[in-house]
Design an enzyme around this catalytic site. Sequence first.
Site, PDB file in Angstrom:
ATOM      1  N   ASP A  56     -30.968  41.826   9.595  1.00 10.23           N
ATOM      2  CA  ASP A  56     -31.731  43.161   8.697  1.00 10.23           C
ATOM      3  C   ASP A  56     -30.596  44.506   8.779  1.00 10.23           C
ATOM      4  O   ASP A  56     -30.533  44.976   8.169  1.00 10.23           O
ATOM      5  CB  ASP A  56     -32.735  43.257   8.470  1.00 10.23           C
ATOM      6  CG  ASP A  56     -33.253  43.582   7.746  1.00 10.23           C
ATOM      7  OD1 ASP A  56     -33.604  44.443   6.560  1.00 10.23           O
ATOM      8  OD2 ASP A  56     -34.083  45.464   8.643  1.00 10.23           O
ATOM      9  N   GLU A 128     -31.201  36.217   7.158  1.00  8.97           N
ATOM     10  CA  GLU A 128     -30.495  37.782   7.882  1.00  8.97           C
ATOM     11  C   GLU A 128     -30.408  36.946   9.459  1.00  8.97           C
ATOM     12  O   GLU A 128     -29.844  37.766   9.824  1.00  8.97           O
ATOM     13  CB  GLU A 128     -32.242  38.996   8.019  1.00  8.97           C
ATOM     14  CG  GLU A 128     -32.067  39.361   5.932  1.00  8.97           C
ATOM     15  CD  GLU A 128     -33.721  39.480   6.565  1.00  8.97           C
ATOM     16  OE1 GLU A 128     -33.473  41.113   5.896  1.00  8.97           O
ATOM     17  OE2 GLU A 128     -34.601  39.930   7.503  1.00  8.97           O
TER      18      GLU A 128
END
Length: 241
Positions: A56, A128
């Site tokens: 992320d 992610e």
Amino acid sequence: MRREPRDNKLDRLEERLGYSFKDRALLDRALTHSSALKQQTNSEYESYQRMEFLGDRVLGLVISMMLYEAFPKADEGELARRLNQLVRRETCAEVARDLTFGEAIRMGDGEAQTGGRRKNAILGDVCESVIAALYLDGGLEVADRFIRHNWKKRMANASGPLRDAKTTLQEWAQGRGLPAPVYREVSRTGPDHAPTFRIKVEIDGVDPAEASGSSKRVAEHEVASLVLKREGVWSEGDDHV
């Protein structure tokens, strides 16, 4: 020596990623859902949750760089709104679907039977995690190349006013002399790894509204958008982040 079917899936995934891992265990971990570990004893595997956290941050950094380069006249607010749109879970899930990550995810039978390979929450998290695996195995240059390749068109095709629903609702309320909206969590349902939040927004003198989302932030924006459309501030076609 014959390869296991799962290795064949990783072979195909590496082809779609355009990258061959030096340490394939990183990719394997990035694709391991926590439900898969519950079916194994003394498992040598870890789930993707820690890698999701790292991925992320890497995604946010690279997208921020892309926006900074592509929109030299945009102010901080516009850049932040564009960033939020591009790094949200739904966008990550779109990338995961395009690259068919779902078929390679290791998950428990129960999760798989309930459509886990198609869920936005899982696909977004895995996307992610794969970014983190690319970063850990090949460095920022490799992760940067992957992100630019898969997000460049999405960045260019972003449409709509790119307005933040919560901010717009607060400004609308203040403009009418009303206090700021108050958001309350009504309920949380679903498993820990894929919860659904229901949020209620209240503004004095305005009918309350409720909406759900995969996180509190998403649910708050959904309910703010609902009120804006109901009150005629936004049209049904307006996009928001």
